[in-house]
Design a protein around this motif. Sequence first.
Motif, PDB file in Angstrom:
ATOM      1  N   TYR A 257      30.149  19.023 -18.005  1.00  0.00           N
ATOM      2  CA  TYR A 257      29.671  20.031 -18.676  1.00  0.00           C
ATOM      3  C   TYR A 257      30.886  20.742 -18.884  1.00  0.00           C
ATOM      4  O   TYR A 257      31.614  20.794 -18.256  1.00  0.00           O
ATOM      5  CB  TYR A 257      28.450  20.779 -17.679  1.00  0.00           C
ATOM      6  CG  TYR A 257      27.183  19.892 -17.697  1.00  0.00           C
ATOM      7  CD1 TYR A 257      26.395  19.986 -18.702  1.00  0.00           C
ATOM      8  CD2 TYR A 257      27.291  19.115 -16.547  1.00  0.00           C
ATOM      9  CE1 TYR A 257      25.391  19.004 -18.456  1.00  0.00           C
ATOM     10  CE2 TYR A 257      26.288  18.059 -16.482  1.00  0.00           C
ATOM     11  CZ  TYR A 257      25.162  18.119 -17.573  1.00  0.00           C
ATOM     12  OH  TYR A 257      24.268  17.234 -17.285  1.00  0.00           O
TER      13      TYR A 257
ATOM     14  N   TYR B 201      13.653  13.630 -19.234  1.00  0.00           N
ATOM     15  CA  TYR B 201      14.172  14.183 -20.665  1.00  0.00           C
ATOM     16  C   TYR B 201      14.440  13.074 -21.334  1.00  0.00           C
ATOM     17  O   TYR B 201      14.805  12.169 -20.888  1.00  0.00           O
ATOM     18  CB  TYR B 201      15.279  15.181 -20.048  1.00  0.00           C
ATOM     19  CG  TYR B 201      15.763  16.010 -21.184  1.00  0.00           C
ATOM     20  CD1 TYR B 201      15.076  17.049 -21.514  1.00  0.00           C
ATOM     21  CD2 TYR B 201      17.058  15.608 -21.992  1.00  0.00           C
ATOM     22  CE1 TYR B 201      15.735  17.848 -22.899  1.00  0.00           C
ATOM     23  CE2 TYR B 201      17.299  16.254 -23.089  1.00  0.00           C
ATOM     24  CZ  TYR B 201      16.811  17.447 -23.507  1.00  0.00           C
ATOM     25  OH  TYR B 201      17.330  18.068 -24.495  1.00  0.00           O
TER      26      TYR B 201
ATOM     27  N   ALA C  26      18.127  13.094 -11.408  1.00  0.00           N
ATOM     28  CA  ALA C  26      17.827  12.941 -13.045  1.00  0.00           C
ATOM     29  C   ALA C  26      18.596  12.167 -13.917  1.00  0.00           C
ATOM     30  O   ALA C  26      18.295  11.749 -14.976  1.00  0.00           O
ATOM     31  CB  ALA C  26      18.010  14.400 -13.379  1.00  0.00           C
ATOM     32  N   GLN C  27      19.911  11.841 -13.397  1.00  0.00           N
ATOM     33  CA  GLN C  27      20.723  11.024 -14.238  1.00  0.00           C
ATOM     34  C   GLN C  27      20.952   9.540 -13.392  1.00  0.00           C
ATOM     35  O   GLN C  27      21.897   8.927 -14.041  1.00  0.00           O
ATOM     36  CB  GLN C  27      22.019  11.749 -14.247  1.00  0.00           C
ATOM     37  CG  GLN C  27      21.995  12.954 -14.868  1.00  0.00           C
ATOM     38  CD  GLN C  27      23.417  13.785 -15.243  1.00  0.00           C
ATOM     39  OE1 GLN C  27      24.501  13.181 -14.960  1.00  0.00           O
ATOM     40  NE2 GLN C  27      23.392  14.873 -15.772  1.00  0.00           N
TER      41      GLN C  27
ATOM     42  N   LYS D 154      17.339  10.667 -20.823  1.00  0.00           N
ATOM     43  CA  LYS D 154      17.509  10.171 -19.453  1.00  0.00           C
ATOM     44  C   LYS D 154      17.389   8.574 -19.470  1.00  0.00           C
ATOM     45  O   LYS D 154      16.958   8.012 -20.659  1.00  0.00           O
ATOM     46  CB  LYS D 154      16.655  10.685 -18.563  1.00  0.00           C
ATOM     47  CG  LYS D 154      16.791  12.233 -18.492  1.00  0.00           C
ATOM     48  CD  LYS D 154      17.959  12.812 -18.059  1.00  0.00           C
ATOM     49  CE  LYS D 154      17.918  14.064 -17.617  1.00  0.00           C
ATOM     50  NZ  LYS D 154      19.217  14.832 -17.931  1.00  0.00           N
TER      51      LYS D 154
ATOM     52  N   GLY E 292      12.325  17.624 -14.592  1.00  0.00           N
ATOM     53  CA  GLY E 292      13.165  17.440 -13.537  1.00  0.00           C
ATOM     54  C   GLY E 292      13.388  18.716 -12.664  1.00  0.00           C
ATOM     55  O   GLY E 292      13.670  18.724 -11.505  1.00  0.00           O
ATOM     56  N   THR E 293      13.424  19.831 -13.266  1.00  0.00           N
ATOM     57  CA  THR E 293      13.878  21.105 -12.555  1.00  0.00           C
ATOM     58  C   THR E 293      12.678  21.599 -11.448  1.00  0.00           C
ATOM     59  O   THR E 293      12.657  21.784 -10.356  1.00  0.00           O
ATOM     60  CB  THR E 293      13.852  22.328 -13.790  1.00  0.00           C
ATOM     61  OG1 THR E 293      14.958  21.742 -14.464  1.00  0.00           O
ATOM     62  CG2 THR E 293      14.834  23.715 -13.098  1.00  0.00           C
TER      63      THR E 293
ATOM     64  N   SER F 194      20.104  21.892 -11.510  1.00  0.00           N
ATOM     65  CA  SER F 194      20.565  21.753  -9.976  1.00  0.00           C
ATOM     66  C   SER F 194      20.122  22.950  -9.185  1.00  0.00           C
ATOM     67  O   SER F 194      19.505  22.923  -8.136  1.00  0.00           O
ATOM     68  CB  SER F 194      21.644  20.987  -9.595  1.00  0.00           C
ATOM     69  OG  SER F 194      21.881  19.738 -10.324  1.00  0.00           O
TER      70      SER F 194
ATOM     71  N   SER G 171      27.462  19.934 -11.981  1.00  0.00           N
ATOM     72  CA  SER G 171      26.059  19.478 -12.249  1.00  0.00           C
ATOM     73  C   SER G 171      25.502  20.075 -13.418  1.00  0.00           C
ATOM     74  O   SER G 171      26.172  20.876 -13.945  1.00  0.00           O
ATOM     75  CB  SER G 171      25.186  19.545 -11.064  1.00  0.00           C
ATOM     76  OG  SER G 171      24.000  18.797 -11.504  1.00  0.00           O
ATOM     77  N   ALA G 172      24.492  19.493 -13.955  1.00  0.00           N
ATOM     78  CA  ALA G 172      23.799  20.269 -14.765  1.00  0.00           C
ATOM     79  C   ALA G 172      23.190  21.706 -14.216  1.00  0.00           C
ATOM     80  O   ALA G 172      22.936  21.558 -12.825  1.00  0.00           O
ATOM     81  CB  ALA G 172      22.380  19.605 -15.165  1.00  0.00           C
TER      82      ALA G 172
HETATM   83  C1  LIG Z   1      21.608  16.541 -12.629  1.00  0.00           C
HETATM   84  C2  LIG Z   1      20.231  17.202 -13.534  1.00  0.00           C
HETATM   85  N1  LIG Z   1      19.288  17.736 -12.546  1.00  0.00           N
HETATM   86  C3  LIG Z   1      18.281  18.254 -13.178  1.00  0.00           C
HETATM   87  C4  LIG Z   1      17.766  18.211 -14.246  1.00  0.00           C
HETATM   88  C5  LIG Z   1      16.563  18.821 -14.762  1.00  0.00           C
HETATM   89  O1  LIG Z   1      15.633  17.788 -15.660  1.00  0.00           O
HETATM   90  P1  LIG Z   1      14.862  18.736 -16.453  1.00  0.00           P
HETATM   91  O2  LIG Z   1      15.591  18.874 -18.017  1.00  0.00           O
HETATM   92  O3  LIG Z   1      13.939  17.529 -16.897  1.00  0.00           O
HETATM   93  O4  LIG Z   1      14.191  19.747 -15.991  1.00  0.00           O
HETATM   94  C6  LIG Z   1      18.811  17.496 -15.276  1.00  0.00           C
HETATM   95  C7  LIG Z   1      18.606  17.366 -16.689  1.00  0.00           C
HETATM   96  O5  LIG Z   1      18.758  17.931 -17.453  1.00  0.00           O
HETATM   97  C8  LIG Z   1      20.113  16.915 -14.745  1.00  0.00           C
HETATM   98  O6  LIG Z   1      20.704  16.391 -15.593  1.00  0.00           O
END
Ligand SMILES: Cc1ncc(COP(=O)(O)O)c(C=O)c1O
Length: 373
Positions: free
Chosen positions: A315, A188, A164-165, A191, A65-66, A94, A90-91
Amino acid sequence: MRPSPPLIPVANPAAQLESHGILVREAIERFLASGQYILGPEVKTLEKEFAAFLGASFCIGVANGTDALALALRATGISPGDEVITVSHSAVASVAGIEQINAVPVFADIDPASRCLNPAVIERLLSPKTKAIVVVHIYGQPAAMDEIVSIARRHGLKVVEDCAQAHGAELHGRKVGTWGDAAAFSFYPTKNLGAFGDGGAVVTNLAEVAEQIRILREYGWKERYISSIAGFNSRLDELQAAVLRTKLPSLAGDNVRRREIATAYCEAIDPAKLTPPKAVPGTLHAMHLFVVESVERAALRDFMRAAGVGTALHYPQPIHLQPAYAGRIRGGNDLRETESLYRQILTLPMFPELTDDQVETVCDALRRWCSAS
Ligand SMILES: Cc1ncc(COP(=O)(O)O)c(C=O)c1O
């Protein structure tokens, strides 16, 4: 002393494997026999099926996702040095996705009701360098995309959704991931649609953006071994695509079950004692995470643990307070709502395979906390 039983986990990807066991094993057999392991027919079919699920024109499978965020930004024309408005609540991914292409994140505060980017603060953050907005549908709650897209259009900004969520979440009956210029999804394992490893996808309605992503995800190749532009290696495996295809047909039903569990939790909560997620009109929540707010979070966490209920923090620190980012991102000094929210949030168990008994254990603990406090 008898060992205490394991806590009800916050997420449980192994339970997903259990519930899809036979189909997943069949998919793995199919993959093993295929002789094609990366970017083959399973990926192509998943791309079609996931685009159809969302009502989008194109889906391109990528490694995570990144990367999906970085590729979506690059393919919509964002260059090194361009500013991208996003949230700190956010995670960290982002912001990592923005910095991966050497663009510059700028932090906007959140709306305390949706906990997503507050459209009202966007315009005061604009500079001549602002080129895009990354909107995070945090916890599965759709952000105010209609307002955000109209502000972006007024100022010539691109909009990339971080979904992603939020697989399957909707705003005004339209799925998130179809509102902006492009959207990033993560697969991931925890998810709402999770693989058994890393995976991601970019979704878009724009043919030229889709074409760019296809080229960028594999070394900038238009033609094999000939790079027309400098690209990435961000490919999705056949194995993960095969697994995702077995789970995709259950996603809508899984989300319904998640919302049923959320309704049960909300009914058990006295909102005068504990703040549940707020219902935001016009939105269908994907309930990736069920997050309550309490000024007595540490005590609530201990209480839940004693009741056999696992909890987590999503978080523990907003991005702008984490060592890697502290003090160096514009907007980070004006995030009142973000800073007041993060100290109070607590994530409760939320996954579709929770049994009715487990849901009742959580509800009982919530009722007892609310009547005692
Ligand atoms: C809000 C958000 N953005 C992006 C990602 C990135 O996804 P990934 O872990 O697949 O790189 C995640 C997941 O961890 C996420 O929760």
